[in-house]
Write a protein that holds these residues in place. Structure first.
Motif, PDB file in Angstrom:
ATOM      1  N   GLY A  75       0.801  -1.229   0.000  1.00 27.01           N
ATOM      2  CA  GLY A  75       0.000   0.000   0.000  1.00 27.01           C
ATOM      3  C   GLY A  75       0.825   1.266   0.000  1.00 27.01           C
ATOM      4  O   GLY A  75       0.273   2.348   0.166  1.00 27.01           O
ATOM      5  N   ASP A  76       2.141   1.141  -0.217  1.00 29.71           N
ATOM      6  CA  ASP A  76       2.902   2.392  -0.184  1.00 29.71           C
ATOM      7  C   ASP A  76       2.750   3.189  -1.476  1.00 29.71           C
ATOM      8  O   ASP A  76       3.304   4.261  -1.622  1.00 29.71           O
ATOM      9  N   ASP A  77       1.943   2.637  -2.417  1.00 31.97           N
ATOM     10  CA  ASP A  77       1.633   3.412  -3.619  1.00 31.97           C
ATOM     11  C   ASP A  77       0.339   4.216  -3.434  1.00 31.97           C
ATOM     12  O   ASP A  77      -0.101   4.925  -4.343  1.00 31.97           O
ATOM     13  N   LEU A  78      -0.292   4.134  -2.248  1.00 31.17           N
ATOM     14  CA  LEU A  78      -1.499   4.931  -1.994  1.00 31.17           C
ATOM     15  C   LEU A  78      -1.100   6.405  -1.867  1.00 31.17           C
ATOM     16  O   LEU A  78       0.008   6.708  -1.409  1.00 31.17           O
ATOM     17  N   PRO A  79      -2.020   7.320  -2.257  1.00 32.58           N
ATOM     18  CA  PRO A  79      -1.648   8.741  -2.237  1.00 32.58           C
ATOM     19  C   PRO A  79      -1.151   9.187  -0.860  1.00 32.58           C
ATOM     20  O   PRO A  79      -1.781   8.895   0.153  1.00 32.58           O
ATOM     21  N   GLY A  80      -0.007   9.841  -0.837  1.00 35.63           N
ATOM     22  CA  GLY A  80       0.507  10.450   0.402  1.00 35.63           C
ATOM     23  C   GLY A  80       1.382   9.549   1.243  1.00 35.63           C
ATOM     24  O   GLY A  80       2.119  10.034   2.101  1.00 35.63           O
ATOM     25  N   VAL A  81       1.310   8.252   1.029  1.00 34.64           N
ATOM     26  CA  VAL A  81       2.037   7.345   1.930  1.00 34.64           C
ATOM     27  C   VAL A  81       3.543   7.573   1.848  1.00 34.64           C
ATOM     28  O   VAL A  81       4.210   7.750   2.866  1.00 34.64           O
ATOM     29  N   ARG A  82       4.072   7.603   0.621  1.00 30.84           N
ATOM     30  CA  ARG A  82       5.536   7.752   0.490  1.00 30.84           C
ATOM     31  C   ARG A  82       6.016   9.085   1.064  1.00 30.84           C
ATOM     32  O   ARG A  82       7.084   9.171   1.646  1.00 30.84           O
ATOM     33  N   GLU A  83       5.194  10.146   0.891  1.00 34.11           N
ATOM     34  CA  GLU A  83       5.617  11.480   1.342  1.00 34.11           C
ATOM     35  C   GLU A  83       5.492  11.631   2.854  1.00 34.11           C
ATOM     36  O   GLU A  83       6.308  12.290   3.487  1.00 34.11           O
ATOM     37  N   HIS A  84       4.443  11.037   3.459  1.00 33.77           N
ATOM     38  CA  HIS A  84       4.125  11.407   4.842  1.00 33.77           C
ATOM     39  C   HIS A  84       4.282  10.295   5.877  1.00 33.77           C
ATOM     40  O   HIS A  84       4.398  10.592   7.059  1.00 33.77           O
ATOM     41  N   ALA A  85       4.213   9.035   5.454  1.00 35.82           N
ATOM     42  CA  ALA A  85       4.219   7.964   6.464  1.00 35.82           C
ATOM     43  C   ALA A  85       5.646   7.507   6.768  1.00 35.82           C
ATOM     44  O   ALA A  85       6.541   7.612   5.933  1.00 35.82           O
ATOM     45  N   LEU A  86       5.835   7.017   7.980  1.00 39.45           N
ATOM     46  CA  LEU A  86       7.093   6.352   8.338  1.00 39.45           C
ATOM     47  C   LEU A  86       6.882   4.880   8.017  1.00 39.45           C
ATOM     48  O   LEU A  86       6.196   4.179   8.738  1.00 39.45           O
ATOM     49  N   ARG A  87       7.464   4.416   6.911  1.00 42.21           N
ATOM     50  CA  ARG A  87       7.252   3.011   6.540  1.00 42.21           C
ATOM     51  C   ARG A  87       8.263   2.128   7.254  1.00 42.21           C
ATOM     52  O   ARG A  87       9.421   2.525   7.418  1.00 42.21           O
ATOM     53  N   THR A  88       7.831   0.952   7.673  1.00 36.88           N
ATOM     54  CA  THR A  88       8.742   0.096   8.441  1.00 36.88           C
ATOM     55  C   THR A  88       9.788  -0.580   7.551  1.00 36.88           C
ATOM     56  O   THR A  88      10.767  -1.110   8.058  1.00 36.88           O
ATOM     57  N   ARG A  89       9.577  -0.609   6.243  1.00 38.98           N
ATOM     58  CA  ARG A  89      10.550  -1.235   5.330  1.00 38.98           C
ATOM     59  C   ARG A  89      10.994  -0.254   4.260  1.00 38.98           C
ATOM     60  O   ARG A  89      10.155   0.484   3.758  1.00 38.98           O
ATOM     61  N   PRO A  90      12.222  -0.270   3.819  1.00 39.31           N
ATOM     62  CA  PRO A  90      13.317  -1.018   4.428  1.00 39.31           C
ATOM     63  C   PRO A  90      13.679  -0.431   5.796  1.00 39.31           C
ATOM     64  O   PRO A  90      13.545   0.765   6.019  1.00 39.31           O
ATOM     65  N   LEU A  91      14.162  -1.308   6.695  1.00 39.49           N
ATOM     66  CA  LEU A  91      14.446  -0.882   8.063  1.00 39.49           C
ATOM     67  C   LEU A  91      15.484   0.231   8.103  1.00 39.49           C
ATOM     68  O   LEU A  91      15.412   1.120   8.936  1.00 39.49           O
ATOM     69  N   SER A  92      16.455   0.189   7.167  1.00 40.58           N
ATOM     70  CA  SER A  92      17.498   1.227   7.163  1.00 40.58           C
ATOM     71  C   SER A  92      16.865   2.609   6.991  1.00 40.58           C
ATOM     72  O   SER A  92      17.281   3.587   7.591  1.00 40.58           O
ATOM     73  N   ARG A  93      15.819   2.668   6.158  1.00 41.34           N
ATOM     74  CA  ARG A  93      15.181   3.959   5.902  1.00 41.34           C
ATOM     75  C   ARG A  93      14.340   4.395   7.098  1.00 41.34           C
ATOM     76  O   ARG A  93      14.233   5.569   7.418  1.00 41.34           O
ATOM     77  N   LEU A  94      13.744   3.419   7.795  1.00 39.95           N
ATOM     78  CA  LEU A  94      12.947   3.753   8.985  1.00 39.95           C
ATOM     79  C   LEU A  94      13.838   4.417  10.030  1.00 39.95           C
ATOM     80  O   LEU A  94      13.464   5.426  10.635  1.00 39.95           O
ATOM     81  N   VAL A  95      15.030   3.856  10.210  1.00 39.52           N
ATOM     82  CA  VAL A  95      15.963   4.386  11.216  1.00 39.52           C
ATOM     83  C   VAL A  95      16.271   5.859  10.910  1.00 39.52           C
ATOM     84  O   VAL A  95      16.214   6.722  11.781  1.00 39.52           O
ATOM     85  N   ALA A  96      16.537   6.168   9.625  1.00 39.26           N
ATOM     86  CA  ALA A  96      16.852   7.550   9.250  1.00 39.26           C
ATOM     87  C   ALA A  96      15.621   8.442   9.351  1.00 39.26           C
ATOM     88  O   ALA A  96      15.702   9.590   9.791  1.00 39.26           O
ATOM     89  N   ALA A  97      14.451   7.894   8.972  1.00 44.68           N
ATOM     90  CA  ALA A  97      13.226   8.708   8.944  1.00 44.68           C
ATOM     91  C   ALA A  97      12.764   9.095  10.346  1.00 44.68           C
ATOM     92  O   ALA A  97      12.124  10.128  10.527  1.00 44.68           O
ATOM     93  N   LEU A  98      13.110   8.285  11.344  1.00 48.19           N
ATOM     94  CA  LEU A  98      12.684   8.591  12.722  1.00 48.19           C
ATOM     95  C   LEU A  98      13.271   9.919  13.195  1.00 48.19           C
ATOM     96  O   LEU A  98      12.570  10.734  13.804  1.00 48.19           O
ATOM     97  N   ASP A  99      14.560  10.137  12.888  1.00 52.72           N
ATOM     98  CA  ASP A  99      15.201  11.377  13.329  1.00 52.72           C
ATOM     99  C   ASP A  99      14.550  12.583  12.658  1.00 52.72           C
ATOM    100  O   ASP A  99      14.320  13.611  13.291  1.00 52.72           O
TER     101      ASP A  99
END
Ligand SMILES: Cc1cc2nc3c(=O)[nH]c(=O)nc-3n(C[C@H](O)[C@H](O)[C@H](O)COP(=O)(O)OP(=O)(O)OC[C@H]3O[C@@H](n4cnc5c(N)ncnc54)[C@H](O)[C@@H]3O)c2cc1C
Length: 167
Positions: free
Chosen positions: A101-125
């Motif tokens: 569902g990360d192709d749903l409108p707004g998800v890529r721009e606004h949500a903290l996605r759990t995968r890939p984990l490396s990106r989650l770690v950076a996105a948290l900060d």
């Protein structure tokens, strides 16, 4: 999972076999500890596994690229970054999960996605900085409530407990 396989190869090296590890990033993140990282109970280095020294111990060559295709007729794996395809006799795949569902409108721009984990770690900060500037109690919504979703909800509460005002 291939971390375990590499460890096994390092302990019991097979004869006459050339091993190659294809992975886009050298660091693999142990997901069981991600909630602890989100809650700031552990540091990133505590859950990062560097695949390169592990592969070296298993006498494996490391290619830092993503597999983008497989041709079973010619036994070749296509690689990202314009690298030449890799020939194989036996290929073992474990490329993990992705978020549906990360192709749903707004998800890529606004949500903290759990995968890939490396990106989650950076996105948290980045999210911390954004929430700090809100000037009101942050509202957090967790979408998807398997065991990991529930764990993440608790971990996010713990992370933001010191926010002022609290979430
Ligand atoms: C917050 C959270 C907490 C969790 N807690 C637990 C837990 O406590 N216990 C539990 O059992 N499970 C837990 N899970 C589930 C667990 O993460 C997965 O079941 C587990 O990671 C699956 O392991 P894997 O090796 O298949 O994939 P991953 O650990 O995701 O590894 C996949 C690897 O493949 C690489 N890759 C991806 N695409 C390509 C490509 N095209 N080419 C080459 N390489 C590629 C990635 O970079 C990565 O290194 C949790 C999940 C989350 C999100």
């Amino acid at each position: 999972m291939h971390v375990q396989v590499l460890k096994r190869f390092a302990m019991h090296p097979p004869h006459g076999v050339r091993l190659t590890l294809v992975v886009p990033e050298a660091l693999a993140w142990y997901s069981g500890m991600v909630p602890g990282l989100v809650a700031r109970q552990v540091a990133p280095r505590d859950l990062a596994i560097d695949a390169v020294p592990l592969a070296r111990r298993a006498d494996a060559t490391v290619i830092l690229a993503a597999a983008t295709g497989l041709d079973p007729e010619t036994r070749q794996i296509a690689l990202s970054g314009g690298r030449p395809p890799l020939r194989y006799d036996v290929a073992s795949f474990d490329i993990g999960a992705t978020v549906l569902g990360d192709d749903l409108p707004g998800v890529r721009e606004h949500a903290l996605r759990t995968r890939p984990l490396s990106r989650l770690v950076a996105a948290l900060d980045a999210a911390d900085a954004r929430l700090a500037g809100l000037g009101r109690a942050p509202r957090v919504v967790v979408v998807g409530a398997g065991a990991a979703g529930v764990e993440l909800a608790c971990a996010l509460r713990a992370r933001l407990a010191r926010a002022s005002p609290p979430p």
